[in-house]
Motif scaffolding. Sequence first.
Motif, PDB file in Angstrom:
ATOM      1  N   THR A   1      29.379  36.264  42.858  1.00 39.23           N
ATOM      2  CA  THR A   1      29.495  35.271  42.798  1.00 39.23           C
ATOM      3  C   THR A   1      29.188  34.780  41.364  1.00 39.23           C
ATOM      4  N   GLU A   2      28.567  35.511  40.596  1.00 37.16           N
ATOM      5  CA  GLU A   2      29.114  35.635  39.030  1.00 37.16           C
ATOM      6  C   GLU A   2      30.820  35.070  38.556  1.00 37.16           C
ATOM      7  N   SER A   3      31.137  35.475  39.517  1.00 42.95           N
ATOM      8  CA  SER A   3      32.871  34.829  38.470  1.00 42.95           C
ATOM      9  C   SER A   3      32.795  34.235  39.465  1.00 42.95           C
ATOM     10  N   LEU A   4      32.508  33.234  40.423  1.00 43.93           N
ATOM     11  CA  LEU A   4      32.708  32.077  41.375  1.00 43.93           C
ATOM     12  C   LEU A   4      32.090  31.486  40.786  1.00 43.93           C
ATOM     13  N   ARG A   5      31.007  31.423  39.427  1.00 38.96           N
ATOM     14  CA  ARG A   5      30.559  30.543  38.858  1.00 38.96           C
ATOM     15  C   ARG A   5      31.363  30.509  36.886  1.00 38.96           C
ATOM     16  N   HIS A   6      31.875  31.677  36.795  1.00 36.42           N
ATOM     17  CA  HIS A   6      32.817  31.217  35.616  1.00 36.42           C
ATOM     18  C   HIS A   6      34.073  30.493  35.913  1.00 36.42           C
ATOM     19  N   ALA A   7      34.634  30.877  37.388  1.00 39.83           N
ATOM     20  CA  ALA A   7      35.265  30.350  37.951  1.00 39.83           C
ATOM     21  C   ALA A   7      35.510  28.389  38.049  1.00 39.83           C
ATOM     22  N   GLN A   8      34.240  27.846  38.583  1.00 45.74           N
ATOM     23  CA  GLN A   8      33.834  26.523  38.634  1.00 45.74           C
ATOM     24  C   GLN A   8      33.650  26.094  37.072  1.00 45.74           C
ATOM     25  N   HIS A   9      33.050  26.974  36.450  1.00 46.93           N
ATOM     26  CA  HIS A   9      32.786  26.415  34.781  1.00 46.93           C
ATOM     27  C   HIS A   9      34.853  26.136  34.049  1.00 46.93           C
ATOM     28  N   LEU A  10      35.356  27.122  34.565  1.00 51.43           N
ATOM     29  CA  LEU A  10      36.523  26.911  33.634  1.00 51.43           C
ATOM     30  C   LEU A  10      37.337  26.005  34.308  1.00 51.43           C
ATOM     31  N   ILE A  11      37.348  25.555  35.592  1.00 55.77           N
ATOM     32  CA  ILE A  11      37.849  24.297  35.773  1.00 55.77           C
ATOM     33  C   ILE A  11      37.032  22.764  36.222  1.00 55.77           C
TER      34      ILE A  11
ATOM     35  N   MET B   1      41.068  25.015  25.400  1.00 55.78           N
ATOM     36  CA  MET B   1      39.862  24.923  26.078  1.00 55.78           C
ATOM     37  C   MET B   1      39.008  25.988  25.517  1.00 55.78           C
ATOM     38  N   PRO B   2      37.772  25.229  25.478  1.00 61.35           N
ATOM     39  CA  PRO B   2      36.745  26.084  24.925  1.00 61.35           C
ATOM     40  C   PRO B   2      36.050  28.191  25.231  1.00 61.35           C
ATOM     41  N   ALA B   3      35.205  28.999  24.406  1.00 63.85           N
ATOM     42  CA  ALA B   3      35.771  29.569  25.473  1.00 63.85           C
ATOM     43  C   ALA B   3      34.752  30.615  25.619  1.00 63.85           C
ATOM     44  N   LEU B   4      34.787  30.343  27.018  1.00 64.17           N
ATOM     45  CA  LEU B   4      34.466  30.403  28.257  1.00 64.17           C
ATOM     46  C   LEU B   4      34.102  31.893  28.660  1.00 64.17           C
ATOM     47  N   PRO B   5      33.457  32.525  29.818  1.00 64.28           N
ATOM     48  CA  PRO B   5      33.761  33.788  30.432  1.00 64.28           C
ATOM     49  C   PRO B   5      34.141  33.948  31.348  1.00 64.28           C
ATOM     50  N   GLN B   6      35.150  34.344  31.877  1.00 63.08           N
ATOM     51  CA  GLN B   6      36.211  34.314  32.146  1.00 63.08           C
ATOM     52  C   GLN B   6      36.036  35.476  33.881  1.00 63.08           C
ATOM     53  N   PRO B   7      36.243  34.524  35.138  1.00 58.68           N
ATOM     54  CA  PRO B   7      36.350  35.771  36.099  1.00 58.68           C
ATOM     55  C   PRO B   7      36.730  37.262  36.031  1.00 58.68           C
ATOM     56  N   ASP B   8      35.883  37.911  36.433  1.00 55.98           N
ATOM     57  CA  ASP B   8      36.218  39.341  36.889  1.00 55.98           C
ATOM     58  C   ASP B   8      37.263  38.989  37.874  1.00 55.98           C
ATOM     59  N   TRP B   9      38.895  39.054  38.201  1.00 58.03           N
ATOM     60  CA  TRP B   9      40.103  38.691  38.863  1.00 58.03           C
ATOM     61  C   TRP B   9      39.479  40.220  39.432  1.00 58.03           C
ATOM     62  N   SER B  10      39.661  41.697  39.124  1.00 55.23           N
ATOM     63  CA  SER B  10      39.428  42.714  39.672  1.00 55.23           C
ATOM     64  C   SER B  10      38.972  43.020  40.647  1.00 55.23           C
ATOM     65  N   LEU B  11      37.744  41.821  41.322  1.00 50.44           N
ATOM     66  CA  LEU B  11      37.661  42.056  42.235  1.00 50.44           C
ATOM     67  C   LEU B  11      38.445  41.855  43.546  1.00 50.44           C
ATOM     68  N   LEU B  12      39.211  40.628  43.342  1.00 51.47           N
ATOM     69  CA  LEU B  12      40.397  39.979  44.013  1.00 51.47           C
ATOM     70  C   LEU B  12      40.973  41.941  44.949  1.00 51.47           C
ATOM     71  N   ASP B  13      41.370  42.808  44.344  1.00 48.38           N
ATOM     72  CA  ASP B  13      42.465  43.885  43.969  1.00 48.38           C
ATOM     73  C   ASP B  13      40.958  44.853  45.482  1.00 48.38           C
ATOM     74  N   ASP B  14      40.111  44.552  45.909  1.00 46.05           N
ATOM     75  CA  ASP B  14      39.883  45.168  46.903  1.00 46.05           C
ATOM     76  C   ASP B  14      38.856  43.751  48.200  1.00 46.05           C
ATOM     77  N   PRO B  15      40.011  43.524  48.274  1.00 53.52           N
ATOM     78  CA  PRO B  15      39.453  42.338  49.777  1.00 53.52           C
ATOM     79  C   PRO B  15      39.468  42.726  51.004  1.00 53.52           C
ATOM     80  N   HIS B  16      39.218  43.852  50.869  1.00 56.04           N
ATOM     81  CA  HIS B  16      38.826  44.504  52.578  1.00 56.04           C
ATOM     82  C   HIS B  16      37.866  45.747  51.974  1.00 56.04           C
ATOM     83  N   PRO B  17      36.848  45.247  51.909  1.00 52.04           N
ATOM     84  CA  PRO B  17      35.746  46.258  51.443  1.00 52.04           C
ATOM     85  C   PRO B  17      35.194  47.712  53.014  1.00 52.04           C
TER      86      PRO B  17
END
Length: 251
Positions: A97-107, A64-80
Motif C-alpha cells: 500500500t505504501e509503495s502504491l501511494r508513492h507510485a501515485q505521487h510520482l505519476i 522531478m521533485p525529490a519524492l519517496p520511491q516505491p519499493d520495487w523489490s516487492l515485485l520480485d515475490d509475485p507469488h508469496p
Amino acid sequence: TPTTHRRQRDPGSDANIDPDLQDSPSKQMRILYSQLGSTSRGSMLLSTPRLTSYDPMEPVLQTMPALPQPDWSLLDDPHPSSNQTQQESIRKQEALTESLRHAQHLILAHQRIQEGHTAQMIVQHLEVTKLTKSLEAKENQKKTDRAALFPYGQAVHFTDDEFTDKLLDSQAKLEEQATAKEQRKSVREHKKATKEALEVEWKRICAAHDVTVAEWKAQCETLSAKGVSKKDLPVKPKRVLKSSLVVADED
C-alpha cells in the motif's frame, strides 16, 4: 438501492474547477485561453493587431521533485508462500500500500510537469503564429509610388519617356483607387440610409398593427357579448413581415 458512483477529485487539482471540465480537451483549451487573456502577455498574443516588437517567453524546464520511491523489490515475490503468518501478510500488505501511494505521487508529479510543458508549447505556438503573421504582412505590404518610380533606389531621368509613363500610370491608379473608395463610401451611406428608413417604417407598421389588434379585440368582445359564436368572429389581423420590406427596397 443502486447508487451513482461519482469520480473522486484529484487531490492536486484546483478545488474551484469541476473535475469533469478538466477531462475535456476543448474545455481545457477554453480555460487556458481565458486565463491567457487575463494577462498582459497573453492578451497581446490573442489580440488581432500584429506584433511590432516582442520579448519571447523563456522556456521553463521542470524537473522531478525529490519524492519517496516505491519499493520495487516487492515485485520480485509475485507469488508469496502459503506458509506466511498473518502478521507477515499484514506487513506485506502495508508495504504494498505504501509503495502504491508513492507510485501515485510520482505519476501525479509527472502529470503536472507534462501539463506545464504542454501549456508552454501552446503559448510558444501562439507566439510563432503571431510573429509569422507580422512577417507575412510586412513581406506582402503594398509598394509605394517611390518604390515603383525609383526601383532599387537607383537614379532615373525625369525627362525619360519610361519614367513619364510610370508616373502617369501611378497617377491613374491613384485616381482609380480614389474613385473606387468614393463609390464604396456612397454604397455604405446608401445602405445605412435605407436601413434607417426601413426601421422607421417598421416601427410605424408595428404601431399601426397594435392599434388594429386592439380594435379587433374590442369588436370580438362586443360580438361575443351579443352571443356570436367564436367561429363566426372576425379573423385576427395579420402584420406584414419585415423581410417583405427589405425585398421591396431591394426591388
